[in-house]
Design an enzyme around this catalytic site. Structure first.
Site, PDB file in Angstrom:
ATOM      1  N   ASP A  11       0.983  -1.162   0.124  1.00  0.00           N
ATOM      2  CA  ASP A  11       0.103   0.132  -0.045  1.00  0.00           C
ATOM      3  C   ASP A  11       0.820   1.313  -0.084  1.00  0.00           C
ATOM      4  O   ASP A  11       1.541   1.277   0.864  1.00  0.00           O
ATOM      5  CB  ASP A  11      -0.748   0.066   1.100  1.00  0.00           C
ATOM      6  CG  ASP A  11      -2.129   0.820   1.150  1.00  0.00           C
ATOM      7  OD1 ASP A  11      -2.174   1.747   0.248  1.00  0.00           O
ATOM      8  OD2 ASP A  11      -2.789   0.973   2.256  1.00  0.00           O
ATOM      9  N   ASP A 105      -2.883   2.350  -5.984  1.00  0.00           N
ATOM     10  CA  ASP A 105      -1.823   2.304  -5.141  1.00  0.00           C
ATOM     11  C   ASP A 105      -1.817   1.166  -4.210  1.00  0.00           C
ATOM     12  O   ASP A 105      -1.185   1.158  -3.257  1.00  0.00           O
ATOM     13  CB  ASP A 105      -1.885   3.696  -4.194  1.00  0.00           C
ATOM     14  CG  ASP A 105      -2.965   4.057  -3.456  1.00  0.00           C
ATOM     15  OD1 ASP A 105      -4.095   3.013  -3.784  1.00  0.00           O
ATOM     16  OD2 ASP A 105      -3.159   4.708  -2.437  1.00  0.00           O
ATOM     17  N   GLU A 106      -2.410   0.006  -4.404  1.00  0.00           N
ATOM     18  CA  GLU A 106      -2.808  -0.881  -3.535  1.00  0.00           C
ATOM     19  C   GLU A 106      -2.741  -2.235  -4.127  1.00  0.00           C
ATOM     20  O   GLU A 106      -3.331  -2.266  -5.119  1.00  0.00           O
ATOM     21  CB  GLU A 106      -3.939  -0.759  -2.639  1.00  0.00           C
ATOM     22  CG  GLU A 106      -3.923  -1.601  -1.354  1.00  0.00           C
ATOM     23  CD  GLU A 106      -5.277  -1.457  -0.643  1.00  0.00           C
ATOM     24  OE1 GLU A 106      -5.622  -2.123   0.517  1.00  0.00           O
ATOM     25  OE2 GLU A 106      -5.995  -0.561  -1.045  1.00  0.00           O
TER      26      GLU A 106
END
Length: 392
Positions: A11, A105-106
């Site tokens: 993350d 983003d993860e």
């Protein structure tokens, strides 16, 4: 699912805000809010400096302004965030094709079949991901490692920001039991309030709750939540087969200005991709070459093969063709970044009569695993080692 699985959750820390601070160094260290100030605008992301004042994602920007009057509000630049996300996911693809992207983003990564390439342990993989992401993008990732998705995600969350945490099977209860019950996956605000009403506030209390009483209050969810409280999660990393790829790329400290240099580096990167393909028992049909001219002009070229392959020789033949075609039409060719990858995988392949013998690659893989990565390589790769570059 057994505890022999190796799952990583990555993350990015305050991703949008971090990208803005990266592109605008004068904003670093300031309370930064991504989201334009206005009556209908909401916060997309806030830097950690802004979060200290209570600013959170999805909050109205006017509320954020009241909480943090000195915050700097900047507009969302989604195309730039997608660009940086692609860089991050490219690092993931170098480790495993089994990637479940949750957002820009993860992601979850199943690295079980990559363990033997990293000495049989998950932590070197996690460290590689964290370091490579920072090296290539300047952005910080929090990395959680465990034997299932629930625990891997908790590990990254508990260690943020700049996190790096592994939850081992023998540590599960010590980590989970003290946590608020609302930290468990699928236990939302309403469910948390319900559990609070019957005196269950921590994960440990949920784990030891009497099952019959729990079912009376929570219905069919009771058994599911108690399994989670015990750290059990059988969900697989759900990688979209159409998006799977195995790739390797590197950014150079000094731009490459000759075709010979580029071909040498392509061979070095292709060796890595070929070994990873065979480690994951994957054969692909589409070869992609990624080329970035300074300062930040990125091109990709693709070539489809007659049949799927895991052969390093076939991968490199296609890659060289693509590289030469690009180089020949560029007025002043130079490269800041070069990458090569394989995609469009097939589960089973009918090998042609004149297909390269896989035994040669397999032998090279065995030698490299035994004596260290790069112990046995193609001769042209040695040229790339003599050049001074930043190897990713």
């Amino acid at each position: 699912m057994s505890s022999s699985r190796a799952i990583i959750h990555v993350d990015m820390d305050a991703f949008y805000a971090a990208v803005e601070a990266l592109d605008h160094p004068q904003w670093r260290g300031l309370p930064l809010v991504v989201g334009e100030l206005g009556p209908r605008s909401v916060v997309s992301t806030a830097s950690y400096e802004a979060r200290r004042f209570g600013v959170r994602s999805a909050m109205p920007t006017l509320t954020a302004k009241k909480l943090c009057p000195d915050a700097l509000f900047v507009p969302v630049r989604m195309s730039r965030y997608r660009e940086m996300s692609a860089e991050v996911f490219a690092v993931f693809g170098e480790v495993t094709p089994e990637i479940e992207g949750l957002s820009l983003d993860e992601a979850f990564l199943d690295v079980t079949r990559s363990l033997r390439l990293f000495g049989g342990d998950i932590e070197p993989i996690g460290r590689y991901l964290k370091q490579e992401i920072f090296s290539r993008t300047g952005l910080v990732a929090s990395v959680g490692m465990a034997h299932n998705k629930l625990l891997a995600k908790l590990a990254s969350e508990l260690s943020k920001p700049d996190g790096f945490l592994r939850i081992r099977p023998e540590q599960v209860h010590a980590v989970l039991d003290p946590l608020p019950v609302g930290r468990l996956w699928t236990v939302g605000k309403v469910a948390e309030a319900t559990l609070h009403r019957i005196g269950i506030r921590t994960v440990g209390e949920l784990r030891f709750a009497e099952p019959r009483r729990l079912r009376q209050v929570c219905g069919n969810q009771a058994e599911h939540w108690q399994r989670l409280a015990r750290g059990l999660d059988e969900r697989a990393v759900d990688a979209d087969a159409a998006e799977k790829s195995v790739s390797a790329e590197t950014t150079f400290v000094t731009d490459l200005t000759t075709l010979d240099q580029a071909l040498a580096w392509l061979a070095r990167l292709g060796e890595r991709v070929g070994e990873r393909l065979r480690a994951h028992e994957l054969r692909g049909r589409t070869v992609t070459v990624k080329l970035r001219k300074p300062p930040f002009e990125t091109h990709t070229r693709q070539l489809s093969l007659a049949q799927p392959t895991d052969s390093t020789a076939e991968l490199l033949d296609a890659g060289r063709t693509l590289l030469r075609r690009w180089w020949d039409v560029e007025a002043n060719p130079s490269l800041r970044l070069l990458g090569i990858g394989m995609s469009q995988f097939a589960p089973e392949v009918q090998t042609g009569l004149f297909a390269p013998t896989p035994g040669k690659d397999t032998l090279a893989d065995q030698i490299n695993r035994r004596f260290g990565q790069g112990s046995l390589v193609r001769g042209v790769v040695l040229k790339s080692r003599r050049d001074t570059s930043e190897d990713g």
